[in-house]
Design a protein around this motif. Structure first.
Motif, short mmCIF file in Angstrom:
data_model
loop_
_atom_site.label_atom_id
_atom_site.label_comp_id
_atom_site.label_asym_id
_atom_site.label_seq_id
_atom_site.Cartn_x
_atom_site.Cartn_y
_atom_site.Cartn_z
N SER A 20 0.84 -1.20 0.00
CA SER A 20 0.00 0.00 0.00
C SER A 20 0.87 1.25 0.00
O SER A 20 0.49 2.26 -0.60
N PHE A 21 2.08 1.18 0.58
CA PHE A 21 2.99 2.33 0.47
C PHE A 21 3.34 2.57 -1.01
O PHE A 21 3.23 3.68 -1.51
N LEU A 22 3.72 1.51 -1.71
CA LEU A 22 4.14 1.68 -3.11
C LEU A 22 2.98 2.11 -4.01
O LEU A 22 3.17 2.81 -5.00
N ASN A 23 1.77 1.69 -3.63
CA ASN A 23 0.58 2.07 -4.40
C ASN A 23 0.34 3.57 -4.45
O ASN A 23 -0.37 4.05 -5.32
N ARG A 24 0.93 4.30 -3.51
CA ARG A 24 0.78 5.75 -3.55
C ARG A 24 1.50 6.33 -4.78
O ARG A 24 1.22 7.45 -5.19
N PHE A 25 2.44 5.59 -5.34
CA PHE A 25 3.31 6.17 -6.37
C PHE A 25 3.13 5.55 -7.75
O PHE A 25 3.78 5.96 -8.70
N SER A 26 2.28 4.54 -7.84
CA SER A 26 2.09 3.91 -9.14
C SER A 26 0.84 3.04 -9.12
O SER A 26 0.47 2.53 -8.06
N GLY A 27 0.22 2.92 -10.29
CA GLY A 27 -0.76 1.85 -10.44
C GLY A 27 0.00 0.54 -10.62
O GLY A 27 1.21 0.55 -10.88
N PHE A 28 -0.67 -0.57 -10.50
CA PHE A 28 -0.02 -1.87 -10.66
C PHE A 28 -0.90 -2.78 -11.51
O PHE A 28 -2.12 -2.65 -11.49
N TYR A 29 -0.28 -3.66 -12.27
CA TYR A 29 -1.06 -4.67 -13.00
C TYR A 29 -0.71 -6.05 -12.43
O TYR A 29 0.43 -6.27 -12.00
N PRO A 30 -1.69 -6.95 -12.45
CA PRO A 30 -1.42 -8.29 -11.93
C PRO A 30 -0.41 -9.00 -12.84
O PRO A 30 -0.56 -8.96 -14.06
N TYR A 31 0.61 -9.56 -12.25
CA TYR A 31 1.60 -10.30 -13.04
C TYR A 31 2.15 -11.43 -12.19
O TYR A 31 2.83 -11.20 -11.19
N SER A 32 1.86 -12.65 -12.57
CA SER A 32 2.43 -13.81 -11.88
C SER A 32 3.57 -14.34 -12.73
O SER A 32 3.36 -14.79 -13.86
N HIS A 33 4.76 -14.27 -12.17
CA HIS A 33 5.95 -14.65 -12.94
C HIS A 33 5.99 -16.16 -13.15
O HIS A 33 5.68 -16.93 -12.25
N ARG A 34 6.36 -16.55 -14.37
CA ARG A 34 6.51 -17.97 -14.67
C ARG A 34 7.86 -18.19 -15.37
O ARG A 34 8.25 -17.39 -16.22
#
Ligand code: UDP
Length: 389
Positions: free
Chosen positions: A69-83
């Motif tokens: 939630s701290f980082l969310n103040r500075f950017s939107g995020f997209y779901p990404y599950s690394h494979r």
């Protein structure tokens, strides 16, 4: 007079500390020796329009909601599950090794034996280490453990770390488990998200504060000095009167007086292609035959759409030599090095304004979320130190 803080290094550690102190009213002088912010998370767009991570793929994942939630103040995020898939015996199989990997590499009968025994010995969908497999004492599971050890870990780790597998700290190799099931995600954390416009954009917003003065191309060893007699840090020869958060290499700060702390580094080789996709998956690991450890194709991580262009990165591990222009990437965790680090830390204790934070200052193989959590803690420590009130 306004309170002042000095921060050295603008990767996650220094940037998060800078922001929290700035939000609390400090004027922050931030020194970064590179020509850019964001440390090893730095991303940029190549001339073909493909955005890449200059210092290797950085994938964000965490169970720490406060960090997210701290980082969310500075950017939107997209779901990404690394494979990740790995090339083993000329087959491409999921890494971490899972039931699909077993199916691809063994005959149907043997695969059934392995999967049945694993399901009985462990909870389904759990993630276990190689040594957990050996500990079962079951001869079939131990055979499988030996296979995974030899084909996934031994050669990769020798390439990556330059030492035999059995000399590696278990915290390194237990980063990559064996999955009792079909989950083919590299990480199992609750939150697996990436910054919408990339890490550099996130860092720009993180540091975009009127109280933060970002100084790029500022070699800290030219600007700051330790003054043992007074226990003060000098900035441009003048004692600095507020907290100093140092995130650079701790041995460099003390002029390597106790010897250099060893690191591994990586040669990063980028290749551009005029095709829509080359390997068409985010990362392929090459544990065995090849000299590189892995190839990343960034479009599949950033989810950027650039028709008929792609860029891949090959990583060639090598020893790091201090004093060269190599980048110290991976601290080599072993008892001798830990002792040497503790000795440096003891030297640091004579400087009461000095706070160490991050991979290089703490000589620790940090994940991104852990370093953000640590930086939040260091900022709190500074803010709750009575003498800075
Ligand atoms: N590792 C391995 N084979 C693999 C992947 C990882 O032996 O296919 C070992 C290796 O020692 C590596 C460590 O696990 O350094 C941690 O891997 P991770 O992918 O977390 O490394 P990073 O992305 O931090 O370089």
């Amino acid at each position: 007079m306004k309170k002042q803080a000095l921060v050295i290094g603008l990767g996650f550690a220094g940037s998060v500390v800078s922001r929290i102190l700035a939000d609390s009213g400090y004027d922050v002088i931030a020194l970064e020796k590179r020509a850019h912010i964001a440390g090893n998370m730095f991303e940029y767009e190549r001339s073909n329009g493909v955005r890449v991570h200059l210092y290797g793929p950085h994938i964000f994942h965490t169970n720490n909601e406060a960090v997210f939630s701290f980082l969310n103040r500075f950017s939107g995020f997209y779901p990404y599950s690394h494979r990740v898939i790995g090339k083993i015996d000329n087959q491409l199989v999921p890494i971490p090794f899972n039931f699909t990997s077993i199916d691809r590499l063994f005959s149907k009968d043997i695969a059934t034996v392995y999967k049945t025994k694993l399901s009985k010995a462990f909870d389904l969908e759990s993630r276990v280490t190689i040594s957990d497999l050996f500990d079962t004492q079951d001869p079939d599971i131990r055979d499988l453990a030996n296979f995974v050890l030899q084909k996934v870990f031994v050669n990769y780790s020798a390439k990556q770390w330059g030492v035999p597998f059995d000399q590696l700290d278990s915290t390194v190799t237990s980063r990559v488990p064996v999955v009792i099931g079909e989950d083919d995600r590299y990480f199992s954390d609750k939150i697996q998200m990436m910054p919408l416009l990339g890490f550099t954009d996130l860092f720009e917003r993180l540091l975009n504060h009127p109280n933060i003065a970002v100084n790029l191309n500022s070699e800290s060893n030219r600007r700051i000095r330790l003054h043992p007699d007074s226990g003060k840090v000098l900035l441009d020869g003048i004692p600095f009167s507020g907290p100093v958060c140092y995130t650079g290499p701790i041995d460099e700060l003390f002029d390597y007086s106790l010897g250099a702390l060893p690191y591994r580094t990586t040669e990063f080789v980028f290749e551009d292609y005029d095709v829509n996709c080359l390997q068409c998956t985010p990362v392929i690991n090459y544990p065995n035959e090849e000299k590189y450890t892995r190839i990343s194709e960034f479009k599949h991580i950033t989810l950027q759409e650039v028709p008929d262009k792609t860029t891949i990165l090959k990583e060639y591990p090598m020893p790091y030599h201090y004093g060269s222009n190599m980048i110290p990437l991976y601290p080599i965790q072993n008892p001798d090095n830990k002792r040497k680090y503790e000795d440096y830390l003891r030297l640091g204790k004579s400087y009461s304004d000095l706070f160490f934070c991050g991979r290089l200052a703490e000589y620790k193989y940090y994940n991104m979320d852990a370093v953000v959590a640590r930086a939040m803690q260091v900022a709190d420590d500074i803010l709750s130190t009575p003498k800075y009130d």
